[in-house]
Design a protein around this motif. Structure first.
Motif, mmCIF file in Angstrom:
data_model
loop_
_atom_site.group_PDB
_atom_site.id
_atom_site.type_symbol
_atom_site.label_atom_id
_atom_site.label_comp_id
_atom_site.label_asym_id
_atom_site.label_seq_id
_atom_site.Cartn_x
_atom_site.Cartn_y
_atom_site.Cartn_z
ATOM 1 N N GLN A 124 45.718 32.315 -28.114
ATOM 2 C CA GLN A 124 46.098 33.031 -29.328
ATOM 3 C C GLN A 124 45.355 34.351 -29.477
ATOM 4 O O GLN A 124 45.700 35.158 -30.336
ATOM 5 C CB GLN A 124 45.812 32.164 -30.557
ATOM 6 C CG GLN A 124 46.673 30.915 -30.655
ATOM 7 C CD GLN A 124 46.257 30.044 -31.825
ATOM 8 O OE1 GLN A 124 45.145 29.507 -31.872
ATOM 9 N NE2 GLN A 124 47.139 29.919 -32.796
ATOM 10 N N ARG A 125 44.367 34.582 -28.664
ATOM 11 C CA ARG A 125 43.514 35.748 -28.806
ATOM 12 C C ARG A 125 43.893 36.841 -27.809
ATOM 13 O O ARG A 125 44.770 36.651 -26.968
ATOM 14 C CB ARG A 125 42.044 35.344 -28.626
ATOM 15 C CG ARG A 125 41.589 34.264 -29.608
ATOM 16 C CD ARG A 125 40.139 33.914 -29.423
ATOM 17 N NE ARG A 125 39.679 32.916 -30.372
ATOM 18 C CZ ARG A 125 38.457 32.888 -30.901
ATOM 19 N NH1 ARG A 125 37.568 33.812 -30.562
ATOM 20 N NH2 ARG A 125 38.116 31.945 -31.760
ATOM 21 N N GLY A 126 43.212 37.969 -27.915
ATOM 22 C CA GLY A 126 43.453 39.071 -26.998
ATOM 23 C C GLY A 126 42.171 39.572 -26.384
ATOM 24 O O GLY A 126 41.091 39.025 -26.614
ATOM 25 N N ILE A 164 44.885 43.798 -32.274
ATOM 26 C CA ILE A 164 44.834 42.664 -31.353
ATOM 27 C C ILE A 164 45.893 41.644 -31.762
ATOM 28 O O ILE A 164 45.900 41.141 -32.896
ATOM 29 C CB ILE A 164 43.446 42.006 -31.349
ATOM 30 C CG1 ILE A 164 42.394 42.991 -30.860
ATOM 31 C CG2 ILE A 164 43.446 40.747 -30.486
ATOM 32 C CD1 ILE A 164 42.556 43.433 -29.431
ATOM 33 N N THR A 165 46.787 41.344 -30.845
ATOM 34 C CA THR A 165 47.793 40.304 -31.036
ATOM 35 C C THR A 165 47.601 39.236 -29.965
ATOM 36 O O THR A 165 46.888 39.443 -28.976
ATOM 37 C CB THR A 165 49.209 40.893 -30.953
ATOM 38 O OG1 THR A 165 49.365 41.548 -29.674
ATOM 39 C CG2 THR A 165 49.443 41.910 -32.068
ATOM 40 N N SER A 166 48.229 38.117 -30.139
ATOM 41 C CA SER A 166 48.044 36.999 -29.209
ATOM 42 C C SER A 166 48.448 37.398 -27.793
ATOM 43 O O SER A 166 49.560 37.905 -27.570
ATOM 44 C CB SER A 166 48.871 35.797 -29.666
ATOM 45 O OG SER A 166 48.400 35.312 -30.906
ATOM 46 N N GLY A 167 47.532 37.181 -26.856
ATOM 47 C CA GLY A 167 47.825 37.423 -25.450
ATOM 48 C C GLY A 167 47.702 38.850 -24.996
ATOM 49 O O GLY A 167 47.846 39.125 -23.790
ATOM 50 N N VAL A 168 47.422 39.792 -25.888
ATOM 51 C CA VAL A 168 47.372 41.194 -25.498
ATOM 52 C C VAL A 168 46.103 41.473 -24.690
ATOM 53 O O VAL A 168 45.050 40.878 -24.932
ATOM 54 C CB VAL A 168 47.425 42.108 -26.742
ATOM 55 C CG1 VAL A 168 46.129 42.028 -27.548
ATOM 56 C CG2 VAL A 168 47.701 43.550 -26.337
#
Length: 672
Positions: free
Chosen positions: A362-364, A451-455
């Motif tokens: 879920q993080r970037g 920051i978006t999930s997976g970026v």
């Protein structure tokens, strides 16, 4: 009856029963699993290695069973005073950093996860207007997790503030564990700070003499004579957050280690070099998430009715270990460091059940390269920002990250080539900040990073141009936000702790502020460029002088230098980078001590690093224009630095670095 458990390491253990049957860790973990049971006033989690008892429905940790000990926590304390979460809070109109201490007690309990592999249990309470002035206006959800085969347990909490709830200030929040004083006598904070510790009884009247502030006690009649004449003070053990990963205590008989492991500092405030408490006499171990220590009122978290806020503090891991046979129990520290590395590599955990805790996917992440261009050092070329601290923090001004205390921060250290990579960043908007050892000031990239999930964002090459108006005429110190390179004296023998006598811990000794008076009883420090050595001749803290009647008076430090030529029509620049300031007024005069100051800060700072044995607090950069007409060519020049506030012995500043720059349009030279 269970057979006797013998835990060997983080990797394996054996069980010996009457027939000496050997069973591997994996087999016993699979056989026993995790168990959860509810009693009238308690909840018990167990996995065959460790058993945790919590009060119901409050959620205080009342007992930890491990390695044959029925309770590692202090059984003489009330159940509310063994293992607990707490806050210090105050009304919005209050001043200072002291408020109401409240232990956070749940009013309801809920099982979140209950399987053979994992138990996660929640103790929560909300807030309403009937509690106004009685409890902190926060919704609290405390969680505890026990995993199959784990030699310890996890705890974390979710704090939430709703719009239209009353304004207040949050000064401090933490988890505290108070261990058995009859068992835990050896404390380890780091490789170079570990020792046998005195007892809490030694701080009582008749055994201990309170010194300049209540946390510092001279042991005059301790239970064990080996501690006679030592100072006990929890601030002597404070650690920068970047190094605050594992600390704790060792019981020698039976051999048991109790360790608090923090795998990430993303939820802590103040950035990577903010200092914080950890373990100290009690025996006590702490996980402090937010505090005003070494920062003062700038780090009070302020809430008003127009905002909503939620934050996850933790999880942290409470790790337990033991040794067998004749092995030295002190080696438990090495095993705890090994376990810490494992926890860091596992972050963010994939077993946390709350939706408010984001997992790895879920993080970037953000990466890039930071370069430095100082046109008077490396001309037109950029050099790698080797060892730079690079971080993401909420959008703000240059350097605002060290005072930001509501959201999350993510920091790393650049390699020798200036490359950096910051993984596992929570979804949100940030600025990228940095500072570089060897250069003054702060870097901020003005781009808002979403920051978006997976970026995975590659920032490319970033260039920091440190503050600079002209070439360096002279400099004192090394710019690294610390006063550690300056002269740190030997302590007064009356207050000396032998294990803190060597570098890098010399600054931790009690009472060093009064050693300035011993070294300069009549006249203040004078530093002559070209002759003096700042490692020997520049005292680490600009403090007050103690008089014969026990009052403290202002002090003026003098910097002497010669210039071969002076451009009277232009301004020179004096850079004062400060590593700390506490209720100070720093005044600058040039060549005339009786004149009105060329520059004055006014009263500023509140990090109290001098009293708390710090070598830095919050960073300040003062840039002062010095008219050339005030300087002399081919003659001695004097810069006077006066700290004029003297209401308390602890008022003063610590210098990080001092530099005088010539005007950009002319190249001046210094002639000693």
């Amino acid at each position: 009856m269970y057979p006797r458990l013998l835990f060997l390491s983080t990797l394996s253990f054996s069980i010996f029963s009457t027939d000496m049957l050997y069973v591997t860790r994996a087999q016993i973990s699979s056989a026993m699993g995790v168990n959860l049971s509810f009693q009238e006033k308690h909840v018990v989690m167990s996995n065959g290695i460790v058993e945790i008892t919590l009060s119901y429905p409050e959620g205080h940790v009342t007992s930890i069973q491990y390695n044959g000990l029925n309770n590692l926590l202090e059984v003489l304390n009330d159940e509310t005073n063994r293992g607990y979460w707490d806050v210090v809070w105050s009304p919005p109109e209050s001043n200072g950093t002291k408020g109401t201490l409240e232990r956070l007690a749940g009013t309801s309990c809920e099982t979140i996860v209950e399987t053979a592999d994992q138990v996660e249990i929640s103790f929560s309470r909300t807030w309403d207007t009937s509690l106004y002035g009685k409890l902190v206006p926060l919704k609290i959800d405390k969680r505890y997790i026990l995993l199959r085969g784990s030699s310890g347990f996890y705890t974390y909490a979710i704090y939430e503030y709703l719009e239209e709830w009353p304004s207040f200030k949050l000064d401090n929040t933490r988890v505290a564990f108070k261990l058995r004083k009859d068992k835990f006598h050896y404390m380890a904070n780091s490789d170079d700070r570990q020792r046998d510790m005195p007892l809490p009884d030694d701080r009582l009247s008749g055994r201990g003499e309170v010194l300049a502030y209540p946390e510092a006690v001279l042991l005059v009649n301790p239970v064990e004579s080996q501690f006679t004449g030592q100072v006990d003070d929890k601030y002597q053990y404070a650690v920068e957050l970047k190094d605050l990963r594992v600390h704790g205590w060792i019981c020698m008989d039976p051999p048991v280690g109790f360790w608090q492991i923090t795998p990430s500092n993303e939820f802590r405030v103040g950035g990577p070099i903010k200092s914080e408490l950890n373990s100290h006499v009690g025996p006590t171990t702490l996980a402090v998430f937010a505090s005003t220590h070494y920062g003062g009122s700038d780090l009070v978290i302020k809430f008003d009715e127009s905002e909503a806020w939620k934050k996850v503090f933790g999880p942290i891991f409470i790790y337990l270990n033991t040794v067998t046979g004749e092995e030295d129990p002190r080696t438990l520290w090495d095993d705890a460091k090994h376990q810490m590395t494992s926890e860091v590599e596992s972050w963010p955990y994939d077993f946390v059940a709350s939706d408010d805790f984001q997992t790895r996917h879920q993080r970037g992440s953000v990466s890039g390269r930071l370069l430095v261009q100082d046109r008077f050092v490396n001309t037109d070329e950029c050099i790698p920002a080797s060892g730079a601290y690079v971080g993401l923090a909420p959008p703000g001004d240059v350097g605002s990250w060290q005072r930001e205390c509501k959201k999350y921060q993510f920091w790393t250290e650049a390699n020798e080539e200036g490359y950096f990579s910051i993984p596992n960043i929570l979804t949100d908007e940030y600025n990228l900040y940095a500072w570089v050892p060897g250069f003054i000031g702060d870097y901020k990239n003005s781009t808002i990073i979403n920051i978006t999930s997976g970026v995975n964002i590659d920032m490319g090459d970033l260039v920091y141009e440190p503050p600079r108006n002209g070439p360096t005429l002279w400099e004192i110190g090394f710019p690294d936000r610390s006063a550690a390179e300056f002269y740190i004296p030997d302590p007064n023998p009356k207050y000396s702790n032998s294990f803190l006598l060597k570098d890098p811990n010399r600054f931790r000794q009690y009472g060093l502020w009064d050693r300035y008076t011993d070294l300069y009883p009549d006249d203040d420090l004078v530093y002559t460029l070209g002759e003096s050595d700042y490692t020997q001749d520049f005292f680490f803290a600009h403090v007050l002088r103690k008089t014969s009647n026990d009052t403290y008076v202002k002090t003026t430090w003098t910097i002497k230098f010669n210039l071969s030529d002076v451009n009277e029509s232009e301004n020179y620049t004096l850079r004062l980078a400060l590593a700390s300031a506490h209720q100070s007024d720093l005044q600058v005069r040039v060549n005339n001590l009786s004149e009105v100051p060329l520059f004055s800060t006014g009263k500023f700072g509140g990090d109290n690093a001098i009293a708390r044995h710090g070598i830095h607090g919050l960073y300040w950069l003062l840039n002062i224009e010095v008219p050339g007409i005030n300087l002399y060519a081919r003659s001695e020049n004097l810069i006077y630095l006066t700290q004029v506030k003297n209401e308390s012995r602890f008022q003063g500043v610590m210098y990080d670095y001092i530099r005088l720059e010539a005007p950009q349009t002319s190249i001046m030279s210094i002639n000693f």
